[in-house]
Design an enzyme around this catalytic site. Sequence first.
Site, PDB file in Angstrom:
ATOM      1  N   GLU A  21     -77.028 -70.302  80.590  1.00 33.02           N
ATOM      2  CA  GLU A  21     -75.675 -69.291  80.826  1.00 33.02           C
ATOM      3  C   GLU A  21     -76.022 -68.230  80.088  1.00 33.02           C
ATOM      4  OE1 GLU A  21     -71.853 -71.429  81.379  1.00 33.02           O
ATOM      5  OE2 GLU A  21     -72.783 -72.554  79.660  1.00 33.02           O
ATOM      6  N   LYS A  26     -76.380 -77.602  75.947  1.00 31.63           N
ATOM      7  CA  LYS A  26     -77.087 -76.449  75.625  1.00 31.63           C
ATOM      8  C   LYS A  26     -77.789 -76.655  74.197  1.00 31.63           C
ATOM      9  CE  LYS A  26     -73.380 -73.520  75.119  1.00 31.63           C
ATOM     10  NZ  LYS A  26     -72.173 -73.593  75.949  1.00 31.63           N
ATOM     11  N   ASP A  80     -75.404 -75.216  69.646  1.00 36.93           N
ATOM     12  CA  ASP A  80     -75.611 -75.344  71.067  1.00 36.93           C
ATOM     13  C   ASP A  80     -76.243 -74.011  71.787  1.00 36.93           C
ATOM     14  OD1 ASP A  80     -73.028 -74.467  71.050  1.00 36.93           O
ATOM     15  OD2 ASP A  80     -72.635 -75.613  73.036  1.00 36.93           O
ATOM     16  N   ARG A  81     -75.728 -72.886  70.949  1.00 35.70           N
ATOM     17  CA  ARG A  81     -76.150 -71.636  71.390  1.00 35.70           C
ATOM     18  C   ARG A  81     -77.307 -71.004  70.480  1.00 35.70           C
ATOM     19  NH1 ARG A  81     -70.861 -68.085  72.809  1.00 35.70           N
ATOM     20  NH2 ARG A  81     -69.775 -69.532  74.306  1.00 35.70           N
ATOM     21  N   THR A 112     -62.876 -74.745  79.224  1.00 38.98           N
ATOM     22  CA  THR A 112     -64.532 -75.040  79.701  1.00 38.98           C
ATOM     23  C   THR A 112     -65.038 -75.970  78.861  1.00 38.98           C
ATOM     24  OG1 THR A 112     -64.181 -72.437  79.857  1.00 38.98           O
ATOM     25  CG2 THR A 112     -66.037 -73.310  80.027  1.00 38.98           C
ATOM     26  N   ASP A 146     -71.557 -75.040  66.529  1.00 41.78           N
ATOM     27  CA  ASP A 146     -72.075 -76.375  66.618  1.00 41.78           C
ATOM     28  C   ASP A 146     -73.547 -76.675  66.807  1.00 41.78           C
ATOM     29  OD1 ASP A 146     -71.422 -74.927  68.933  1.00 41.78           O
ATOM     30  OD2 ASP A 146     -71.113 -76.936  70.038  1.00 41.78           O
ATOM     31  N   ARG A 205     -59.580 -77.189  72.855  1.00 38.49           N
ATOM     32  CA  ARG A 205     -59.668 -76.158  71.661  1.00 38.49           C
ATOM     33  C   ARG A 205     -58.121 -75.398  71.163  1.00 38.49           C
ATOM     34  NH1 ARG A 205     -65.110 -72.847  72.797  1.00 38.49           N
ATOM     35  NH2 ARG A 205     -66.340 -74.735  72.792  1.00 38.49           N
ATOM     36  N   ARG A 238     -63.473 -61.423  80.945  1.00 40.61           N
ATOM     37  CA  ARG A 238     -65.013 -61.043  80.751  1.00 40.61           C
ATOM     38  C   ARG A 238     -65.446 -60.291  82.098  1.00 40.61           C
ATOM     39  NH1 ARG A 238     -65.690 -64.450  76.281  1.00 40.61           N
ATOM     40  NH2 ARG A 238     -65.268 -66.432  76.291  1.00 40.61           N
ATOM     41  N   SER A 255     -66.855 -74.639  68.703  1.00 45.96           N
ATOM     42  CA  SER A 255     -68.250 -73.933  68.864  1.00 45.96           C
ATOM     43  C   SER A 255     -68.286 -72.513  68.133  1.00 45.96           C
ATOM     44  CB  SER A 255     -68.206 -73.495  70.465  1.00 45.96           C
ATOM     45  OG  SER A 255     -69.366 -72.894  70.772  1.00 45.96           O
ATOM     46  N   HIS A 256     -68.424 -71.408  68.583  1.00 43.64           N
ATOM     47  CA  HIS A 256     -68.337 -70.092  67.982  1.00 43.64           C
ATOM     48  C   HIS A 256     -66.959 -69.435  67.592  1.00 43.64           C
ATOM     49  CE1 HIS A 256     -67.836 -69.917  72.374  1.00 43.64           C
ATOM     50  NE2 HIS A 256     -67.132 -68.714  71.975  1.00 43.64           N
ATOM     51  N   ASP A 290     -75.216 -70.981  66.885  1.00 44.80           N
ATOM     52  CA  ASP A 290     -73.591 -71.013  66.528  1.00 44.80           C
ATOM     53  C   ASP A 290     -72.915 -72.182  65.790  1.00 44.80           C
ATOM     54  OD1 ASP A 290     -73.838 -72.822  68.612  1.00 44.80           O
ATOM     55  OD2 ASP A 290     -71.965 -72.210  69.512  1.00 44.80           O
ATOM     56  N   THR A 310     -69.051 -71.731  85.598  1.00 47.68           N
ATOM     57  CA  THR A 310     -69.223 -71.467  84.158  1.00 47.68           C
ATOM     58  C   THR A 310     -69.065 -72.734  83.308  1.00 47.68           C
ATOM     59  OG1 THR A 310     -68.655 -69.201  84.303  1.00 47.68           O
ATOM     60  CG2 THR A 310     -68.389 -70.184  81.979  1.00 47.68           C
ATOM     61  N   LYS A 350     -64.239 -82.703  71.873  1.00 45.54           N
ATOM     62  CA  LYS A 350     -64.784 -82.704  73.727  1.00 45.54           C
ATOM     63  C   LYS A 350     -65.243 -84.179  73.520  1.00 45.54           C
ATOM     64  CE  LYS A 350     -68.669 -80.548  74.121  1.00 45.54           C
ATOM     65  NZ  LYS A 350     -69.857 -80.009  74.767  1.00 45.54           N
ATOM     66  N   SER A 409     -74.066 -66.821  78.382  1.00 47.32           N
ATOM     67  CA  SER A 409     -73.347 -66.920  76.885  1.00 47.32           C
ATOM     68  C   SER A 409     -74.124 -67.470  75.916  1.00 47.32           C
ATOM     69  CB  SER A 409     -71.857 -67.624  77.130  1.00 47.32           C
ATOM     70  OG  SER A 409     -72.230 -68.754  77.847  1.00 47.32           O
TER      71      SER A 409
HETATM   72  C1  G1P Z   1     -67.568 -69.668  77.254  1.00 41.20           C
HETATM   73  C2  G1P Z   1     -68.813 -69.268  77.974  1.00 41.20           C
HETATM   74  C3  G1P Z   1     -69.418 -70.278  78.609  1.00 41.20           C
HETATM   75  C4  G1P Z   1     -69.566 -71.395  77.824  1.00 41.20           C
HETATM   76  C5  G1P Z   1     -68.291 -71.937  77.149  1.00 41.20           C
HETATM   77  C6  G1P Z   1     -68.691 -72.956  75.927  1.00 41.20           C
HETATM   78  O1  G1P Z   1     -66.595 -69.998  78.127  1.00 41.20           O
HETATM   79  O2  G1P Z   1     -68.531 -67.963  78.861  1.00 41.20           O
HETATM   80  O3  G1P Z   1     -70.608 -69.707  79.599  1.00 41.20           O
HETATM   81  O4  G1P Z   1     -70.185 -72.575  78.621  1.00 41.20           O
HETATM   82  O5  G1P Z   1     -67.968 -70.681  76.106  1.00 41.20           O
HETATM   83  O6  G1P Z   1     -69.909 -72.255  75.125  1.00 41.20           O
HETATM   84  P1  G1P Z   1     -65.454 -69.112  78.626  1.00 41.20           P
HETATM   85  O7  G1P Z   1     -64.734 -68.586  77.203  1.00 41.20           O
HETATM   86  O8  G1P Z   1     -66.003 -67.910  79.169  1.00 41.20           O
HETATM   87  O9  G1P Z   1     -64.535 -69.958  79.671  1.00 41.20           O
HETATM   88 ZN    ZN Z   2     -71.200 -74.062  70.745  1.00 49.28          ZN
END
Ligand code: G1P
Ligand code: ZN
Length: 546
Positions: free
Chosen positions: A368, A381, A286-287, A22, A284, A26, A499, A117-118, A282, A349, A130, A370
């Site tokens: 989103e 974001k 962006d959240r 996504t 990085d 990672r 999810r 990210s998180h 979060d 997504t 990325k 998330s």
């Molecule tokens: C998750 C979130 C999605 C977001 C992505 C990156 O991806 O659901 O909205 O863009 O993290 O932060 P997922 O693990 O669901 O594929």
């Molecule tokens: Zn992030």
Amino acid sequence: MHESRVPTVVSTSPFADQKPGTSGLRKPVTVFQQPHYLENFIQSVFDSLPDHEGQTLVIGGDGRFFNAEAIQVILRMACANGIRRILVGRHGLLSTPAVSHLIRKHRAYGGFVLSASHNPGGAHGDFGIKYNIGNGGPAPESLTDTIFENSRKISRFRIVAAPHCDLGRIGTCQLNNTEVEIIDPVADYAELMESLFDFKAISDLLKSPDFRMRFDAMNAVTGPYAKTILEDHLGAPKGTVVNAVPLQDFGGIHPDPNPTHAADLVAAMQGATALDFGAASDGDGDRNMILGANAYVTPSDSLAIIAAHAHLIPGYAGRLTGIARSMPTSRAADRVAAKQGVPCFETPTGWKFFGTLLDAGMVTFCGEESFGTGSDHVREKDGLWAVLYWLNILAKTRMPVSKILAEHWQTYGRDYYSRHDYENLDIATANALMHDLKTQSLNGKVFGNRTVTMHDDFAYSDPVSNQATSGQGIRVIFSDGARMVFRLSGTGTSGATLRVYLERFEPNPQAQDIDTQDALKELIILSREISGIEARTGRKTPDVIT
Ligand code: G1P
Ligand code: ZN
């Protein structure tokens, strides 16, 4: 360091698992530490970019374990691949939205964001890479597919032998013909924020004795950004930003701003002594999560409220062209778009699907469920942006967050919304569950007082690029508009994460104050029945509820 160095060509063989998900590639740190793993992926990116020679790149990450080490390798490979100029944040730090902004501001060719990210960090945590393109946004699927193809047939990579650049010192470091500029990670981003928001009004609010707030940077990259902007530029009391020093392992926590992982902040926002405003970001940056005194703003509502208040914000007044949200995000934003007479786009997504719409000027805001919200100011974001946007709304309306929410629901109706995550499932079991959900016949079926009116696997055709994407989540929509969506995560690094997204619309203002899980009870039970989660996985309840 001016002597000429000849790039070395090192032979290598492919890894089978370098498919970006996504949001980039990672993996656990230990996977990235395998000899040639990082080099193969980076070379596969360069091999997918035919005209990269002589260009400028931006590189930075969230400071997690392996960040600085990976940057040194990427610098030497970028040099060997003919990149002319590279901008790097001091200490290798740049938030994801800051990378996006720098690429745009310097008209760079692209950039590397180093982050998972998180996801937890540290030697036993995750790492990620990325690649972002020249518009500042994540590479589109066509490019990530090419990178993956190249990674499967790679036989050599290019690198120069050179001493490390000192990432801690602002200034330049020359690698052959490549100039590496170490820059202040915060300055350009802070200037961008000042150009969008009413800093005078926000500053007055933050300095007023009856407004108390906390920003939790979760030991991650937003710390220096939030401290500079909120405390130094806007005059918030010292200590407003907590957990402000980026740590390699984020202090052992999941740097994910949601009610589960930012529990301390949530606790400070409850009861008689609750603060007026609370926010978190979060790993990085962006959240974001937005909280008021005894009030939690779902990310879906946040997007809708942001769009509905554009007229109050200097950078956005009078220029709302459209809104985009990911498919599983609630439909609250659609209602605002309809009222304002602008389109609302429903995308798969992942932020990469917003880029074409933003570039074409078709949307101003994106979001989103998330905990991601953003606008056309960058192509990612942006956590701190959302926090400043909310502060600007509060500064202009001088209303508590709870009242802004209640008034919004009175005007537009409330979309009760929740996401239930089942983590670390057996991959084959999760795939079988999804397959059966997709193939069972649900259309027209009656469950209690609801009938299924639509059951499909979401597919999308990008209105600008016409690129088609399928298999983006199973939707089950009912006669009363209620909806459940099932999809598997594309960002996890161990097992499968299911999810389940649940929502129903409540137009009646007298019924808008119910606890979310209670309001969605029937749907929750039904979602478990339809998917057979417990029978298949033994899980009675989800691991994370947001
Ligand atoms: C998750 C979130 C999605 C977001 C992505 C990156 O991806 O659901 O909205 O863009 O993290 O932060 P997922 O693990 O669901 O594929
Ligand atoms: Zn992030």
